[in-house]
Design an enzyme around this catalytic site. Structure first.
Site, PDB file in Angstrom:
ATOM      1  CB  THR A 121      -0.916  -0.020   1.240  1.00  0.00           C
ATOM      2  OG1 THR A 121      -1.648  -1.231   1.204  1.00  0.00           O
ATOM      3  CG2 THR A 121      -1.860   1.168   1.254  1.00  0.00           C
ATOM      4  CG  PHE A 152      -8.477  -4.683  -2.325  1.00  0.00           C
ATOM      5  CD1 PHE A 152      -8.527  -3.371  -1.835  1.00  0.00           C
ATOM      6  CD2 PHE A 152      -8.203  -4.871  -3.662  1.00  0.00           C
ATOM      7  CE1 PHE A 152      -8.326  -2.278  -2.688  1.00  0.00           C
ATOM      8  CE2 PHE A 152      -8.006  -3.795  -4.529  1.00  0.00           C
ATOM      9  CZ  PHE A 152      -8.067  -2.495  -4.029  1.00  0.00           C
ATOM     10  CB  ALA A 252     -21.153  -0.969  17.369  1.00  0.00           C
ATOM     11  N   GLY A 253     -18.157  -1.661  18.268  1.00  0.00           N
ATOM     12  CA  GLY A 253     -17.262  -2.264  19.264  1.00  0.00           C
ATOM     13  C   GLY A 253     -16.220  -1.277  19.748  1.00  0.00           C
ATOM     14  CB  CYS A 260      -4.371  -2.237   7.012  1.00  0.00           C
ATOM     15  SG  CYS A 260      -3.357  -3.672   6.665  1.00  0.00           S
ATOM     16  CE  LYS A 263       0.474   0.216   6.712  1.00  0.00           C
ATOM     17  NZ  LYS A 263       0.454   0.443   5.269  1.00  0.00           N
TER      18      LYS A 263
HETATM   19  C1  UGA Z   1      -7.995  -4.394   6.076  1.00  0.00           C
HETATM   20  C2  UGA Z   1      -8.980  -4.389   4.879  1.00  0.00           C
HETATM   21  O1  UGA Z   1     -10.238  -4.927   5.270  1.00  0.00           O
HETATM   22  C3  UGA Z   1      -8.412  -5.219   3.716  1.00  0.00           C
HETATM   23  O2  UGA Z   1      -9.278  -5.121   2.598  1.00  0.00           O
HETATM   24  C4  UGA Z   1      -7.025  -4.673   3.346  1.00  0.00           C
HETATM   25  O3  UGA Z   1      -6.417  -5.445   2.310  1.00  0.00           O
HETATM   26  C5  UGA Z   1      -6.120  -4.726   4.576  1.00  0.00           C
HETATM   27  O4  UGA Z   1      -6.722  -3.933   5.635  1.00  0.00           O
HETATM   28  C6  UGA Z   1      -4.774  -4.158   4.192  1.00  0.00           C
HETATM   29  O5  UGA Z   1      -4.712  -2.981   3.824  1.00  0.00           O
HETATM   30  O6  UGA Z   1      -3.782  -4.915   4.145  1.00  0.00           O
HETATM   31  P1  UGA Z   1      -7.409  -6.126   8.056  1.00  0.00           P
HETATM   32  O7  UGA Z   1      -6.792  -4.930   8.715  1.00  0.00           O
HETATM   33  O8  UGA Z   1      -6.598  -7.367   7.918  1.00  0.00           O
HETATM   34  O9  UGA Z   1      -7.906  -5.741   6.551  1.00  0.00           O
HETATM   35  O10 UGA Z   1      -8.729  -6.540   8.867  1.00  0.00           O
HETATM   36  P2  UGA Z   1     -10.259  -6.064   8.859  1.00  0.00           P
HETATM   37  O11 UGA Z   1     -11.097  -7.270   8.812  1.00  0.00           O
HETATM   38  O12 UGA Z   1     -10.509  -5.032   7.850  1.00  0.00           O
HETATM   39  O13 UGA Z   1     -10.422  -5.417  10.318  1.00  0.00           O
HETATM   40  C7  UGA Z   1      -9.799  -4.188  10.671  1.00  0.00           C
HETATM   41  C8  UGA Z   1     -10.287  -3.726  12.026  1.00  0.00           C
HETATM   42  O14 UGA Z   1     -11.643  -3.291  11.974  1.00  0.00           O
HETATM   43  C9  UGA Z   1     -10.264  -4.810  13.115  1.00  0.00           C
HETATM   44  O15 UGA Z   1      -9.795  -4.248  14.314  1.00  0.00           O
HETATM   45  C10 UGA Z   1     -11.722  -5.227  13.243  1.00  0.00           C
HETATM   46  O16 UGA Z   1     -12.064  -5.753  14.509  1.00  0.00           O
HETATM   47  C11 UGA Z   1     -12.414  -3.880  13.010  1.00  0.00           C
HETATM   48  N1  UGA Z   1     -13.820  -3.999  12.565  1.00  0.00           N
HETATM   49  C12 UGA Z   1     -14.106  -4.576  11.376  1.00  0.00           C
HETATM   50  C13 UGA Z   1     -14.820  -3.475  13.365  1.00  0.00           C
HETATM   51  O17 UGA Z   1     -14.588  -2.926  14.455  1.00  0.00           O
HETATM   52  N2  UGA Z   1     -16.124  -3.569  12.929  1.00  0.00           N
HETATM   53  C14 UGA Z   1     -16.443  -4.144  11.755  1.00  0.00           C
HETATM   54  O18 UGA Z   1     -17.645  -4.174  11.415  1.00  0.00           O
HETATM   55  C15 UGA Z   1     -15.403  -4.679  10.951  1.00  0.00           C
END
Ligand code: UGA
Length: 427
Positions: A121, A152, A252-253, A260, A263
């Site tokens: 990225t 992604f 929510a949480g 990612c 940053k």
């Molecule tokens: C994120 C993106 O979703 C990917 O598409 C992207 O490729 C990646 O970053 C990256 O740039 O490498 P990631 O950080 O691995 O992926 O995980 P996510 O599933 O997106 O979760 C990120 C954060 O959001 C976590 O702390 C999760 O608990 C939180 N989250 C997610 C929530 O609090 N609520 C939600 O509804 C979804």
């Protein structure tokens, strides 16, 4: 095709395995000798479901190998993927020093036409910089193309995301490179977005920032639901079923974490600032996310009074389930707040191991973690926490109070088990 993957972290290793699955010959290159040794012997250096078996399979079948020999690896492959880290710099921007180093080594060792692909990225304009760094280190004028092809995948579901992506974005500036990229991805059944490298780079930041925005929106709305006595999960479903909105990323949480979102949002804000353009909506999303862990601590204080000398169990250290990654994990923001308030903290995680230190004790089991505690805070929605026998936990704790940072547990079951229960936006 013969593919070189430079950088064997989550993205690089998953990308390598996915291309092996599609029948390509892949080499993984990394400056970290320890990682290379482990990967070559079939061992992952991080936790990610499903990758272990594929790693062993493709090493066995000879489709995959790992090396530290830069010049040989660059010379022998047709397409080079740059998958190294772009950590946050002190000023919030993305640190491109690892990318630059790879580009310079490519320049030094380029022996015939190759396509260099930025998967890391990176800020808008990086493909041009990579081309410049390569040129500056070339002895002979050998042609090459730089393509932006952002990734992604999510940690915890990396393999599935990379094997079945929603879309593939290809930012190119030559038909020759585009043709090669189409050929490389010909077995992927999803829409392709073919555009300029700069637009492709922006798509990645815009996607992550939009998802972060969705989370902060639902989190701030959940705080309002707390005041009004409304159910945030029903609201998420009620709005998410509208296809224009979508249900994903409306849970929510305690806020988003990981390597990612924090940053990348910060890097996009820096790009906006440098270009004298406001992205105030994103600034607010960051503010909401920063204050979210503290909001949960305040709920705990409302129930327990002073947290000084209270023993608190924290369940979950990873920033999300199915990973051992703790970077920017909200769990540690909660832990730091608790320690600041004078609490003694016991922690548990099914995968992450941090050991014990002053004011912080890691327990081997959930039972051990919750024993003789004044409250429990659930910070990561690991599936196994759903199977906890709460009536039996009730007998172990000093005071039965749970703060559910992931809105994961069933409030009625918790009530029947005899717990005071708080989750955000639950009437
Ligand atoms: C994120 C993106 O979703 C990917 O598409 C992207 O490729 C990646 O970053 C990256 O740039 O490498 P990631 O950080 O691995 O992926 O995980 P996510 O599933 O997106 O979760 C990120 C954060 O959001 C976590 O702390 C999760 O608990 C939180 N989250 C997610 C929530 O609090 N609520 C939600 O509804 C979804």
């Amino acid at each position: 095709m013969k593919i070189l993957i430079v950088g064997t972290g989550y993205v690089g290793t998953t990308t390598a395995l996915v291309f092996c699955e599609k029948g390509h010959q892949v080499t993984g290159l990394d400056v970290d000798g320890e990682k290379i040794k482990r990967l070559q012997s079939g061992q992952l250096h991080f936790f990610e479901p499903g990758l272990d078996e594929l790693l062993k399979k493709h090493l066995r079948e000879g489709k995959l190998s790992f090396t530290q020999n830069e010049s040989k690896a660059i010379e022998e492959n047709d397409i080079i993927f740059i998958c190294v880290g772009t950590p946050q710099d002190k000023d919030g921007s993305a640190d491109l020093s690892y990318v630059q180093n790879v580009a310079e080594r490519i320049g030094e060792n380029l022996n015939d036409y190759k396509v260099i692909v930025d998967k890391s990225t990176v800020p808008v304009g990086t493909a041009d910089k990579v081309a410049k760094w390569i040129k500056l280190h070339q002895e002979k004028n050998i042609s090459f193309d730089v393509v932006s092809n952002p990734e992604f995948l999510r940690e915890g579901s990396a393999l599935q995301d990379a094997l079945q992506p929603d879309r593939i974005v290809i930012g190119h500036s030559s038909d020759k490179a585009l043709h090669l990229m189409r050929e490389l991805y010909k077995d992927f059944n999803c829409p392709f977005v073919e555009t300029t490298p700069k637009t492709a780079e922006m798509i990645k930041y815009a996607a992550n920032s939009f998802l972060a925005l969705k989370i902060s929106y639902i989190n701030e709305l959940a705080r309002l639901c707390d005041v009004l006595g409304l159910e945030i999960d029903d609201i998420s479903r009620g709005i998410g079923l509208d296809h224009r909105i979508g249900e994903a990323f409306l849970k929510a949480g305690i806020g988003y974490g990981g390597s990612c979102f924090p940053k990348d949002v910060s890097a996009l804000l820096k790009i906006a600032e440098t270009n004298h353009q406001s992205l105030s909506i994103l600034e607010t999303a960051v503010k909401v996310n920063k204050t979210q862990p503290k909001y949960f601590i305040e709920k705990l204080q409302a129930a327990l009074g002073s947290l000084e000398n209270k023993v608190i169990a924290v369940l979950g250290l990873a920033f999300k389930p199915d990973t051992d990654d703790t970077r920017e994990s909200p769990s540690f923001k909660i832990i730091n707040e608790l320690i600041k308030e004078g609490s003694k903290v016991k922690v548990h995680d099914p995968v992450v191991k941090i050991g014990s230190r002053q004011s912080l004790k890691q327990a081997g089991t959930v039972e051990e973690c919750v024993s003789d505690t004044d409250a429990i805070i659930l910070c990561t929605d690991w599936e196994q926490y759903n199977a906890i026998d709460w009536p039996s936990v009730r007998k172990r704790v000093r005071f039965p109070f749970i703060v559910d940072g992931k809105n994961m547990l069933n409030p009625n079951e918790m009530k029947h088990a005899g717990f005071g229960y708080y989750a955000i936006g639950k009437s």
